[in-house]
Design a protein around this motif. Structure first.
Motif, short mmCIF file in Angstrom:
data_model
loop_
_atom_site.label_atom_id
_atom_site.label_comp_id
_atom_site.label_asym_id
_atom_site.label_seq_id
_atom_site.Cartn_x
_atom_site.Cartn_y
_atom_site.Cartn_z
N PHE A 35 0.83 -1.21 0.00
CA PHE A 35 0.00 0.00 0.00
C PHE A 35 0.86 1.26 0.00
N ILE A 36 2.11 1.16 0.46
CA ILE A 36 2.96 2.33 0.62
C ILE A 36 4.28 2.08 -0.11
N CYS A 37 4.74 3.06 -0.93
CA CYS A 37 6.02 2.95 -1.65
C CYS A 37 7.17 3.04 -0.65
N GLU A 38 8.11 2.15 -0.78
CA GLU A 38 9.28 2.19 0.07
C GLU A 38 10.29 3.22 -0.44
N SER A 39 11.19 3.62 0.44
CA SER A 39 12.22 4.59 0.09
C SER A 39 13.30 3.91 -0.77
N GLU A 69 13.48 3.14 -12.46
CA GLU A 69 12.30 2.52 -11.82
C GLU A 69 11.61 3.56 -10.96
N ASN A 70 10.26 3.46 -10.84
CA ASN A 70 9.54 4.32 -9.90
C ASN A 70 8.39 3.54 -9.29
N CYS A 71 7.98 3.98 -8.11
CA CYS A 71 6.82 3.43 -7.40
C CYS A 71 5.77 4.52 -7.33
N VAL A 72 4.49 4.15 -7.60
CA VAL A 72 3.41 5.12 -7.57
C VAL A 72 2.24 4.52 -6.77
N LYS A 73 1.58 5.35 -5.92
CA LYS A 73 0.47 4.88 -5.08
C LYS A 73 -0.71 5.81 -5.22
N ALA A 74 -1.89 5.18 -5.37
CA ALA A 74 -3.15 5.91 -5.38
C ALA A 74 -4.18 5.00 -4.73
N GLY A 75 -5.04 5.53 -3.89
CA GLY A 75 -6.01 4.70 -3.19
C GLY A 75 -5.31 3.71 -2.27
N THR A 76 -5.68 2.44 -2.43
CA THR A 76 -5.09 1.41 -1.57
C THR A 76 -4.08 0.55 -2.33
N THR A 77 -3.68 0.98 -3.52
CA THR A 77 -2.75 0.16 -4.30
C THR A 77 -1.53 0.99 -4.71
N SER A 78 -0.37 0.30 -4.78
CA SER A 78 0.87 0.90 -5.27
C SER A 78 1.46 -0.04 -6.34
N TYR A 79 2.17 0.56 -7.29
CA TYR A 79 2.73 -0.21 -8.39
C TYR A 79 4.21 0.17 -8.58
N LEU A 80 4.99 -0.83 -8.97
CA LEU A 80 6.38 -0.61 -9.38
C LEU A 80 6.42 -0.56 -10.91
N VAL A 81 7.05 0.49 -11.47
CA VAL A 81 7.12 0.68 -12.92
C VAL A 81 8.61 0.69 -13.34
N LYS A 97 -5.59 4.37 -11.49
CA LYS A 97 -6.25 5.52 -10.89
C LYS A 97 -5.91 6.77 -11.70
N ASP A 98 -6.73 7.80 -11.49
CA ASP A 98 -6.49 9.07 -12.15
C ASP A 98 -5.90 10.09 -11.20
N SER A 99 -5.15 9.56 -10.23
CA SER A 99 -4.48 10.46 -9.28
C SER A 99 -3.25 9.75 -8.73
N VAL A 100 -2.37 10.54 -8.15
CA VAL A 100 -1.15 10.02 -7.51
C VAL A 100 -1.11 10.60 -6.12
N SER A 101 -1.10 9.69 -5.13
CA SER A 101 -1.06 10.19 -3.74
C SER A 101 0.37 10.31 -3.23
N HIS A 102 1.24 9.36 -3.58
CA HIS A 102 2.67 9.52 -3.29
C HIS A 102 3.45 8.64 -4.28
N TYR A 103 4.78 8.86 -4.31
CA TYR A 103 5.62 8.14 -5.27
C TYR A 103 7.06 8.14 -4.76
N ALA A 104 7.89 7.32 -5.42
CA ALA A 104 9.34 7.31 -5.18
C ALA A 104 10.02 6.86 -6.48
N VAL A 105 11.24 7.36 -6.73
CA VAL A 105 11.96 6.99 -7.96
C VAL A 105 13.36 6.49 -7.59
N HIS A 106 13.87 5.56 -8.45
CA HIS A 106 15.20 5.00 -8.23
C HIS A 106 16.15 5.54 -9.31
N TYR A 107 17.39 5.90 -8.87
CA TYR A 107 18.38 6.47 -9.79
C TYR A 107 19.50 5.48 -10.07
N ILE A 108 20.07 5.60 -11.29
CA ILE A 108 21.33 4.94 -11.61
C ILE A 108 22.24 5.98 -12.23
#
Length: 570
Positions: A35-39, A69-81, A97-108
Motif C-alpha cells: 500500500f505504501i512505496c518504500e524509500s 524505476e519508480n513506485c506510484v500509489k493511489a487509493g489502496t494500491t501501489s505499483y512498481l514501474v 487511478k487518475d491520481s497520484v497520492s505519493h511516489y518514489a523513484v530509483h536512480y542509476i
C-alpha cells in the motif's frame, strides 16, 4: 419494542460466523500489493507525498543520473514501474487511478558511452559518364555498419552506423556521406605515344632521388657509368628502391617494352622492377604503384597498397602476374585516361638477395642515366661495318647488305633499319627489318623488281611494263628513276649515305624481259621489293636463294662493294 434475547444471541452468533468466514476467504497480507512505496534512498528518493492528488507527476533525475524505476500509489494500491531504457525524466502515472497520492523513484548513474572517431569518407571513382563510376563501400566491422553506395542518376549516399551502444565523437550514432558524379560523355580512350626523341636526366648525386623506401639492408651507390643496387639477404629489410619525381601523363609513357626500358647488369639475383607512382584519378595525389617486370611480359601489376577504387576497375584480376590486379600500359591508360605518373623508379626486393648495376632507365621518353662523378662523355651512336652490293642474280636485280649499330650508351631512338632511295621529290623506302644485338644483314630486291613464288624466277624489272597482250615495253614508271641513282641511305638513326648503282647485266644474267614476252619464263604470284623484304634478312631468308646468290657471287667474282659516309640524323 423489545427484541427477544434469543434473537440477539442468534444474530450475534451469525455475525461471528460471518466474520469468521470473511476472514477465511481474504488473501494473506503478503500476497497483496504494498500500500505504501518504500524509500529508494540512498539510490533514489524517499516516499514523496503529493499535494492535491494530481493525475501525473513529472520527475527529473539529478545531473549524472537516470531513472530506471519508480513506485506510484493511489487509493489502496501501489505499483512498481520499470523504465527501459533509463531516462533522465519520467512522468509518474498510476495505471488504474487518475491520481497520484505519493511516489518514489530509483536512480542509476549515467553509463559511460565509448566514442568512436568518425571514419573517413569512402573512396569513389568518378570517370567520364557514369557506367564505370563507383563508391567503394568499406566492409562492416564489430563497431561499424556500412550501407548504401548505389548510384542513382549521378549521386550516391553512404551511411555508417556505430554499433554496440557506442557513439561517434561529437554525438550521434550515424554519419552520412554524399557523392556527386560527373556525367560528361567519354571520349575515345587515348593511346600511348611513341617517343620520337629522348631527353636525358643524368644523376651524379642521389640527393635528387627519393630513397626513403630503401630499407636497412638495402643499398644504392653511384659507380662509374651506373647505379649499383644490392641487398644483403632475403628478409623484409632487404630492399633497395629509388624514385625520381615527374609529372608525366600516362599517355606519354612511350611504347618501349618493359625489357627494353631497363638496362641492367646482374651480378647475382633477379633484376629490379620498374616503378610508376601513379595518380590514377588526376586529383594530385598518388593512388598506387605500377610495377613492370619482364618476367610478366608487358603487364604492369598494381601493388596491394593501392586505393580500392583503382583495384575495382583494374584491366585484369587474378594471380600469376605479380599481383591480383594487372594489365598492359595501354590497358591501364584505357581504364584511367587522365592518369598522371608522379614518379618513376626501381625496386629490388623486399626479401630478395640481389646485386647489379643500372646503366639506364627509359620511361616517358626520358633516359635516366647515372655516374659516380662528372657526367659521362656523350658517345653518339654510329653505323659501322656497312657493306651493300648491287647484284644481278638469276636475271633479277638484288641488293645485299650488312650493317652494325655501335651505340654503347643506347642513345639511338630506333632499332629498325631502312633503305631510302631519293631523287628530287621522289623517294622510296624499303624496311629491311629489326636489328638483333645491333646487327642486321640480308638481301632485298631492287625497287620495281619482282620474282615468282619460288623467290628466284624474275617476273618484273624497274622501268619495264607488261602490256595486256603479254609484250613488254620500257616505261618511265615502275621505279625507273631508281636505276639512275648513284647514292642511297641506310637509316636506323644514325644514317649512312651509301654509293649504290643499278647492277650491270652480263651475258649470264639479263636484267630485261625475255623475247618470248614472259619475264624469265616464270609464272605465279610475285614477290616485290616493297612486299616483305624482311623475310629475306639473315634472321630467316630462304636457303635456296642464298645458294643462288653464293653461286652467282663466285661466278661473277663479286659485285660492286659500296662505300659509306657516316652521319647522324637528329
Amino acid at each position: 419494542m423489545r427484541i427477544p434475547r434469543a434473537f440477539v444471541a442468534a444474530a450475534a452468533a451469525a455475525g461471528a460466523l460471518a466474520l469468521a468466514l470473511g476472514t477465511a476467504v481474504m488473501p494473506a497480507q503478503a500476497d497483496q500489493p504494498e500500500f505504501i512505496c518504500e524509500s529508494y534512498a540512498p539510490n533514489g528518493t524517499d516516499k514523496i507525498d503529493t499535494v492535491g492528488s494530481p493525475e501525473t507527476v513529472l520527475v527529473t533525475a539529478p545531473e549524472g543520473k537516470l531513472i530506471d524505476e519508480n513506485c506510484v500509489k493511489a487509493g489502496t494500491t501501489s505499483y512498481l514501474v520499470t523504465v527501459d531504457p533509463p531516462m533522465p525524466s519520467v512522468t509518474v502515472d498510476h495505471p488504474d487511478k487518475d491520481s497520484v497520492s505519493h511516489y518514489a523513484v530509483h536512480y542509476i548513474d549515467v553509463p559511460t558511452v565509448e566514442e568512436l572517431q568518425v571514419p573517413a569518407k569512402p573512396d569513389a571513382l568518378d570517370l567520364c559518364g557514369v557506367d564505370k563510376d563507383e563508391v567503394v563501400v568499406p566492409a562492416d566491422t564489430t563497431d561499424l555498419d556500412w550501407s548504401g553506395g548505389e548510384i542513382s542518376g549521378n549521386t550516391a549516399t553512404v551511411t555508417v552506423t556505430a554499433l554496440g551502444g557506442k557513439t561517434f565523437v561529437g554525438g550521434g550514432t550515424t554519419r552520412t556521406f554524399e557523392f556527386s558524379f560527373t556525367t560528361a560523355a567519354c571520349d575515345e580512350p587515348p593511346v600511348l605515344t611513341q617517343c620520337t626523341a629522348y631527353t636525358n636526366v643524368h644523376t651524379t648525386d642521389l640527393v635528387t632521388w627519393n630513397l626513403t623506401e630503401t630499407r636497412a639492408t638495402g643499398h644504392n651507390e653511384l659507380v662509374a657509368g651506373g647505379l649499383r643496387i644490392w641487398t644483403e639477404g632475403t628478409t623484409t629489410t632487404d630492399k633497395a628502391a629509388g624514385y625520381f619525381p615527374t609529372n608525366l601523363p600516362l599517355a606519354g609513357l612511350g611504347t618501349r617494352t618493359i625489357d627494353a626500358s631497363l638496362d641492367y647488369t646482374t651480378t647475382t639475383g633477379p633484376e629490379p622492377g620498374l616503378q610508376l607512382v601513379v595518380d590514377f584519378d588526376a586529383d594530385g595525389t598518388p593512388d598506387g604503384i605500377l610495377v613492370g617486370e619482364k618476367v610478366y611480359g608487358e603487364n604492369w601489376w598494381l601493388t596491394g597498397s593501392a586505393a580500392d577504387a583503382v583495384k575495382a576497375i583494374a584491366p585484369h584480376t587474378g594471380g600469376g602476374n605479380g599481383s591480383n590486379w594487372f594489365g598492359t600500359a595501354q590497358e591501364w591508360l584505357a581504364a584511367f585516361p587522365n592518369a598522371v605518373v608522379k614518379a618513376v623508379g626501381y625496386s629490388l626486393g623486399s626479401g630478395v638477395l640481389g646485386d647489379g648495376v643500372i646503366t639506364k632507365i627509359t620511361l616517358g621518353c626520358v633516359d635516366y642515366t647515372f655516374d659516380a662523378d662528372a657526367p659521362i662523355d656523350v658517345i653518339e651512336p654510329k653505323l659501322t661495318g656497312v657493306v651493300a652490293t648491287g647484284e644481278c642474280i638469276a636475271d633479277a636485280p638484288w641488293i645485299t647488305y650488312s650493317l652494325t649499330l655501335d651505340d654503347p650508351q643506347h642513345r639511338s631512338t630506333s632499332n629498325t633499319a631502312r633503305l631510302v632511295f631519293t631523287a628530287g621529290e621522289q623517294t622510296h623506302t624499303i624496311v629491311l627489318g629489326e636489328l638483333e644485338d645491333g646487327k642486321l644483314s640480308g638481301m632485298v630486291l631492287w625497287p620495281g623488281a619482282s620474282v615468282a613464288a619460288d623467290e628466284v624466277t624474275p617476273t618484273g624489272w624497274p622501268g619495264w611494263e607488261q602490256l595486256e597482250d603479254g609484250t613488254w615495253v620500257e616505261t618511265d614508271g615502275n621505279f625507273a628513276w631508281t636505276r639512275d641513282l648513284t647514292e642511297v641511305t641506310l637509316a636506323v638513326n644514325p644514317e649512312v649515305d651509301v654509293d649504290l648503282a643499278y647492277p650491270e647485266a652480263t651475258p649470264d644474267c639479263d636484267l630485261a624481259p625475255t623475247p618470248s614476252g614472259t619475264p624469265g619464263g616464270g609464272a605465279g604470284s610475285a614477290t616485290t621489293a616493297s612486299g616483305d623484304p624482311s623475310g629475306l634478312a639473315s634472321t630467316g631468308f630462304d636457303g635456296s636463294v642464298f645458294i643462288v646468290v653464293a653461286g652467282a657471287l663466285v661466278a661473277l667474282g663479286g659485285g660492286v662493294v659500296l662505300t659509306a659516309r657516316m652521319r647522324r640524323r637528329a
